[in-house]
Design a protein around this motif. Sequence first.
Motif, short mmCIF file in Angstrom:
data_model
loop_
_atom_site.label_atom_id
_atom_site.label_comp_id
_atom_site.label_asym_id
_atom_site.label_seq_id
_atom_site.Cartn_x
_atom_site.Cartn_y
_atom_site.Cartn_z
N HIS A 27 0.83 -1.21 0.00
CA HIS A 27 0.00 0.00 0.00
C HIS A 27 0.86 1.26 0.00
O HIS A 27 1.30 1.74 1.05
CB HIS A 27 -0.88 -0.04 1.26
N HIS A 32 1.27 5.30 -1.98
CA HIS A 32 0.73 6.34 -2.88
C HIS A 32 1.88 7.27 -3.24
O HIS A 32 2.18 8.20 -2.50
CB HIS A 32 -0.36 7.16 -2.18
N LYS A 90 -8.94 -1.05 -6.21
CA LYS A 90 -9.30 -0.41 -4.94
C LYS A 90 -10.51 0.48 -5.15
O LYS A 90 -10.65 1.12 -6.21
CB LYS A 90 -8.14 0.44 -4.42
N HIS A 105 -5.82 -0.98 5.26
CA HIS A 105 -5.39 -0.26 6.48
C HIS A 105 -6.37 -0.37 7.67
O HIS A 105 -6.84 0.64 8.20
CB HIS A 105 -5.03 1.20 6.19
N ASP A 118 0.79 2.47 3.62
CA ASP A 118 -0.05 3.61 3.23
C ASP A 118 0.80 4.88 3.16
O ASP A 118 0.36 5.97 3.54
CB ASP A 118 -1.22 3.79 4.21
ZN ZN Z 1 -3.95 4.46 1.03
#
Ligand code: ZN
Length: 456
Positions: free
Chosen positions: A58, A60, A148, A236, A310
């Motif tokens: 995960h 970004h 997602k 998450h 994340d």
């Molecule tokens: Zn995320």
Amino acid sequence: MQILIKNGTVVRSTGRKQADLLIKDGRIAKIAEKIDTIADRVIDAAGCYVFAGFIDTHTHFDLDLGVTVTADNFETGTKAAIVGGTTTVLDFATQDRGMTMRDALELWHKKAEKSSSNYGFHMAVSEWNDARKAEVDEMFRSGVSSFKMYMVYDAMKVSDGQIYDAQKFIGSRGGIIGVHCENYDVLQARIAEEKAKGHTDPTAHPVSRPQAVEAEGVARLMRISELSGEPAWVVHLSTADGLKEVRAARKRGVEVYAETCPQYFTLDVSRYADPDGAKFVMSPPLREAGDRAAILDGMKRKDIDFIGTDHCSFTMAQKALGRDDFSRIPNGGAGVQNRAELVYTYAVKTGAITLEQMALLMSERAARLFGMYPKKGVLRVGADADIVIFDPNDRHTISWRTNLHACDNSPYEGMEVLGRTRDVILNGEQVVGNGRLIAPYRGQYVFRKPCERYRR
Ligand code: ZN
Ligand code: URP
């Protein structure tokens, strides 16, 4: 090019043993108690653990939120990843409204050109309609088997019916959808309540999104999955109550995969009152001691499948966009470099999980679910030579100043951790030595097969 790793303790989900590893032509050629072949390079791993390269499920990188773009792109983010032992990141290519998945994927391939870790893509979809459905098979043919959807964020939110339909469509093709589970309407109402009370600083963020906001979203996803008959992946997961919903759904026969992140078993909700509390503004928010204990228990009982970070970083100047309104603070924090040492310090050294479970949580299960196993996620002859040599005797303090990520803060700033990734082999080449990146930009695209649904 042959590399021989000698004298280390090889850690797999099935056990650990003292062994040497020979790497040849990008693959693991031999694992044996003693190997004396003459190699181009010999790495002495005495006193260290040897793991299959870690997979971050995960991240970004280079994500454009409209108001601002993440501080880390693939160049900086994957440098941080690889020195932390993450040999593969699975980043969220994002199909913004009005865009095709094909264009999003092409864009993400471009963004990732200068990567120092291997990388694959999940496809985050902001629309679900006939046009998007018509692109799904092409995504599988392009090596993208995971998707997602968000229950929140105005730019990304889809409806429950769309999640249901997408689960059926994608699930029947061997894919899975990760869902960001929070109750959008309730959290919007609570944001308005906080603002009406004049609460504008970051301490209002967790008040607006308490545990029940996540647990309701998780419970709803579990029921949607029960109705669609296809698997769910909760991204998450941060709460004890959310985990209860996952467990209850599994008892009813729902096939659920759960991901958590280090911030949900290492950091406390009280941090929002810090002078730089904005850096902890992420969704879901930091939680309480009971939640952290539950997440560790979920890892211990193997109810939690894998750990992503994340990583979604913003500088303090970017975080200041929400100086007068906590709901405008860009959501997310930096973590991609520190996952292994945080898991080792807070989960292994505390006795919550074993080293073998660390191997399971950091790579094996992610490799299986996300269609990379057995080439990745396990130390075996024939597997890709993505390998981490982890020194458990190191002790250091995390700081954004020494991390390679590009933003001027870290949620883990000042935390003392045990253990450090010492050396990394990527695709058969040593790219990190003694904690330093010695060969950048060696990352390759990871084409993934359909999901291995090991909980089916
Ligand atoms: Zn995320
Ligand atoms: O606050 C977060 N987590 N930002 C990144 C987007 C998401 O929700 O995963």
